[in-house]
Scaffold this motif. Sequence first.
Motif, PDB file in Angstrom:
ATOM      1  N   ASN A 167      38.929  32.514  44.535  1.00 12.16           N
ATOM      2  CA  ASN A 167      38.289  31.281  44.079  1.00 12.16           C
ATOM      3  C   ASN A 167      37.069  31.552  43.182  1.00 12.16           C
ATOM      4  O   ASN A 167      36.268  30.670  42.948  1.00 12.16           O
ATOM      5  N   ARG A 168      36.967  32.801  42.702  1.00 13.63           N
ATOM      6  CA  ARG A 168      35.882  33.160  41.792  1.00 13.63           C
ATOM      7  C   ARG A 168      36.425  33.956  40.630  1.00 13.63           C
ATOM      8  O   ARG A 168      37.422  34.667  40.787  1.00 13.63           O
ATOM      9  N   THR A 169      35.698  33.895  39.495  1.00 13.43           N
ATOM     10  CA  THR A 169      36.131  34.709  38.366  1.00 13.43           C
ATOM     11  C   THR A 169      35.809  36.178  38.653  1.00 13.43           C
ATOM     12  O   THR A 169      34.762  36.495  39.230  1.00 13.43           O
ATOM     13  N   ARG A 170      36.742  37.055  38.277  1.00 14.20           N
ATOM     14  CA  ARG A 170      36.578  38.510  38.424  1.00 14.20           C
ATOM     15  C   ARG A 170      37.007  39.150  37.113  1.00 14.20           C
ATOM     16  O   ARG A 170      37.773  38.560  36.344  1.00 14.20           O
ATOM     17  N   ASP A 171      36.583  40.391  36.918  1.00 14.67           N
ATOM     18  CA  ASP A 171      37.085  41.176  35.798  1.00 14.67           C
ATOM     19  C   ASP A 171      38.475  41.688  36.166  1.00 14.67           C
ATOM     20  O   ASP A 171      38.616  42.511  37.080  1.00 14.67           O
ATOM     21  N   CYS A 172      39.473  41.197  35.470  1.00 18.00           N
ATOM     22  CA  CYS A 172      40.870  41.515  35.800  1.00 18.00           C
ATOM     23  C   CYS A 172      41.508  42.289  34.657  1.00 18.00           C
ATOM     24  O   CYS A 172      41.281  41.977  33.482  1.00 18.00           O
ATOM     25  N   CYS A 173      42.321  43.275  34.999  1.00 15.36           N
ATOM     26  CA  CYS A 173      43.062  44.029  33.986  1.00 15.36           C
ATOM     27  C   CYS A 173      44.485  43.504  33.927  1.00 15.36           C
ATOM     28  O   CYS A 173      45.218  43.565  34.921  1.00 15.36           O
ATOM     29  N   ASP A 174      44.877  42.991  32.759  1.00 18.94           N
ATOM     30  CA  ASP A 174      46.228  42.461  32.624  1.00 18.94           C
ATOM     31  C   ASP A 174      47.241  43.579  32.382  1.00 18.94           C
ATOM     32  O   ASP A 174      48.439  43.352  32.438  1.00 18.94           O
ATOM     33  N   HIS A 175      46.725  44.796  32.120  1.00 16.85           N
ATOM     34  CA  HIS A 175      47.633  45.923  31.891  1.00 16.85           C
ATOM     35  C   HIS A 175      48.050  46.573  33.224  1.00 16.85           C
ATOM     36  O   HIS A 175      49.233  46.684  33.519  1.00 16.85           O
ATOM     37  N   CYS A 176      47.073  46.987  34.026  1.00 17.29           N
ATOM     38  CA  CYS A 176      47.421  47.697  35.275  1.00 17.29           C
ATOM     39  C   CYS A 176      47.296  46.803  36.502  1.00 17.29           C
ATOM     40  O   CYS A 176      47.644  47.217  37.613  1.00 17.29           O
ATOM     41  N   GLY A 177      46.744  45.584  36.326  1.00 16.53           N
ATOM     42  CA  GLY A 177      46.682  44.660  37.462  1.00 16.53           C
ATOM     43  C   GLY A 177      45.457  44.807  38.338  1.00 16.53           C
ATOM     44  O   GLY A 177      45.290  44.042  39.294  1.00 16.53           O
ATOM     45  N   ALA A 178      44.580  45.764  38.020  1.00 16.81           N
ATOM     46  CA  ALA A 178      43.399  45.966  38.869  1.00 16.81           C
ATOM     47  C   ALA A 178      42.450  44.769  38.779  1.00 16.81           C
ATOM     48  O   ALA A 178      42.305  44.163  37.720  1.00 16.81           O
ATOM     49  N   VAL A 179      41.842  44.426  39.921  1.00 13.22           N
ATOM     50  CA  VAL A 179      40.791  43.412  39.959  1.00 13.22           C
ATOM     51  C   VAL A 179      39.503  44.139  40.330  1.00 13.22           C
ATOM     52  O   VAL A 179      39.471  44.895  41.306  1.00 13.22           O
ATOM     53  N   HIS A 180      38.462  43.932  39.529  1.00 13.48           N
ATOM     54  CA  HIS A 180      37.220  44.686  39.731  1.00 13.48           C
ATOM     55  C   HIS A 180      36.152  43.770  40.316  1.00 13.48           C
ATOM     56  O   HIS A 180      35.634  42.885  39.644  1.00 13.48           O
ATOM     57  N   TYR A 181      35.844  43.996  41.579  1.00 14.47           N
ATOM     58  CA  TYR A 181      34.862  43.181  42.290  1.00 14.47           C
ATOM     59  C   TYR A 181      33.463  43.758  42.084  1.00 14.47           C
ATOM     60  O   TYR A 181      33.292  44.978  42.010  1.00 14.47           O
ATOM     61  N   VAL A 182      32.486  42.879  42.021  1.00 13.53           N
ATOM     62  CA  VAL A 182      31.094  43.292  41.923  1.00 13.53           C
ATOM     63  C   VAL A 182      30.357  42.625  43.075  1.00 13.53           C
ATOM     64  O   VAL A 182      30.604  41.446  43.374  1.00 13.53           O
ATOM     65  N   ASN A 183      29.489  43.375  43.736  1.00 10.02           N
ATOM     66  CA  ASN A 183      28.771  42.844  44.892  1.00 10.02           C
ATOM     67  C   ASN A 183      27.291  43.171  44.783  1.00 10.02           C
ATOM     68  O   ASN A 183      26.909  44.100  44.073  1.00 10.02           O
ATOM     69  N   PRO A 184      26.451  42.417  45.492  1.00  6.17           N
ATOM     70  CA  PRO A 184      25.022  42.738  45.501  1.00  6.17           C
ATOM     71  C   PRO A 184      24.793  44.156  46.027  1.00  6.17           C
ATOM     72  O   PRO A 184      25.600  44.688  46.801  1.00  6.17           O
ATOM     73  N   ARG A 185      23.665  44.741  45.597  1.00  2.65           N
ATOM     74  CA  ARG A 185      23.379  46.125  45.965  1.00  2.65           C
ATOM     75  C   ARG A 185      22.209  46.210  46.947  1.00  2.65           C
ATOM     76  O   ARG A 185      21.170  45.569  46.727  1.00  2.65           O
ATOM     77  N   PRO A 186      22.341  47.018  47.996  1.00  5.35           N
ATOM     78  CA  PRO A 186      21.222  47.199  48.924  1.00  5.35           C
ATOM     79  C   PRO A 186      20.161  48.143  48.350  1.00  5.35           C
ATOM     80  O   PRO A 186      20.476  49.194  47.794  1.00  5.35           O
ATOM     81  N   VAL A 187      18.911  47.735  48.474  1.00  6.21           N
ATOM     82  CA  VAL A 187      17.753  48.579  48.170  1.00  6.21           C
ATOM     83  C   VAL A 187      17.077  48.871  49.506  1.00  6.21           C
ATOM     84  O   VAL A 187      16.852  47.952  50.297  1.00  6.21           O
TER      85      VAL A 187
END
Lengths: 186, 186
Positions: free
Chosen positions: B20-40
């Motif tokens: 239900n959110r936009t993600r960086d998706c590869c239409d060639h290999c099908g990978a979906v690249h998730y990005v998450n907050p980073r702990p400091v």
Amino acid sequence: MRFCPVCGHATSLRVPSGDNRTRDCCDHCGAVHYVNPRPVVGTIPVWGEQVLLCKRAIEPRYGKWTLPAGFMEIGETTADGAIRETIEEAGARIELGPLFSMIDVPHVQQVHIFFRADLVDTAFTPGAESLEARLFHENEIPWDEIAFRTVSATLRLFFGDRARGEYGTHTQAIVAPPAPAPLARA
Amino acid sequence: MRFCPVCGHATSLRVPSGDNRTRDCCDHCGAVHYVNPRPVVGTIPVWGEQVLLCKRAIEPRYGKWTLPAGFMEIGETTADGAIRETIEEAGARIELGPLFSMIDVPHVQQVHIFFRADLVDTAFTPGAESLEARLFHENEIPWDEIAFRTVSATLRLFFGDRARGEYGTHTQAIVAPPAPAPLARA
């Protein structure tokens, strides 16, 4: 990572200048791509003496029971994410309570963060990622069917605190189980 | 992200099936690249009545004062990372204490996590990312020269708890300052 997400050229794994760890580096555009552990956020939804668990409808751990939890999303707080996951996985309306547990899981590069929560009502309903959402008394918890060790650890800490009549904030680390022993030579 | 880190082809920003959110998706290999907050992760290193701060030798906030803290690395726990950052930035040997603050900073996609800590000795020395490492009494803290709002919030909570004689675990969120008002029309 094999290709630079910025410019599409091949990356190499090396220690950038001034750093002390290997990173995915692009020798074409100079970008250094850092990877960090990911926060997983969730709740311990309580109704009277009972706790709400969800039966997973997805891998990993299809069919096992979990507290509602999932990866924290960009733009939200830990509290926002915990409430969102509780709605998505259990269809449950909650009043969020304090931070209860923060459990490191370094071998999967995650930190699991659980908040206590009070269910507002019992009109919960399993979301798309759950087969079932159900309230459990402590003596009904399916300990052998819990999906993740951070969940069983959090539940044990929760029932322990409840028995003592005082809730704390707990931190611990869960390390990988030892690798299975190699088969003995015949 | 413009290119798939797995296969190097162009990615597109869209909502993957079942999400239900936009993600960086590869239409060639099908990978979906998730990005998450980073702990400091970082510490509040204490020596008697004093707290150790570091003067930053790097951007952002060059020349401003901070508690030792930095991005959590893959393979380590929050506690490991807090100890490592204290060594790297302040050259300080500590005995790590309990979790003290967890502060969400959603507009920069981070969660800042600080532990209380006792300095083992005063043989600290600024690391490569610090111009100076110095002990401060509460009335000496350079409040107007603190690098990050999570650091000033954590210090205020710490001195408040110390004055009360009881330390807790604190959670809060720091939201972006309001955007500057547009210039009035002439």
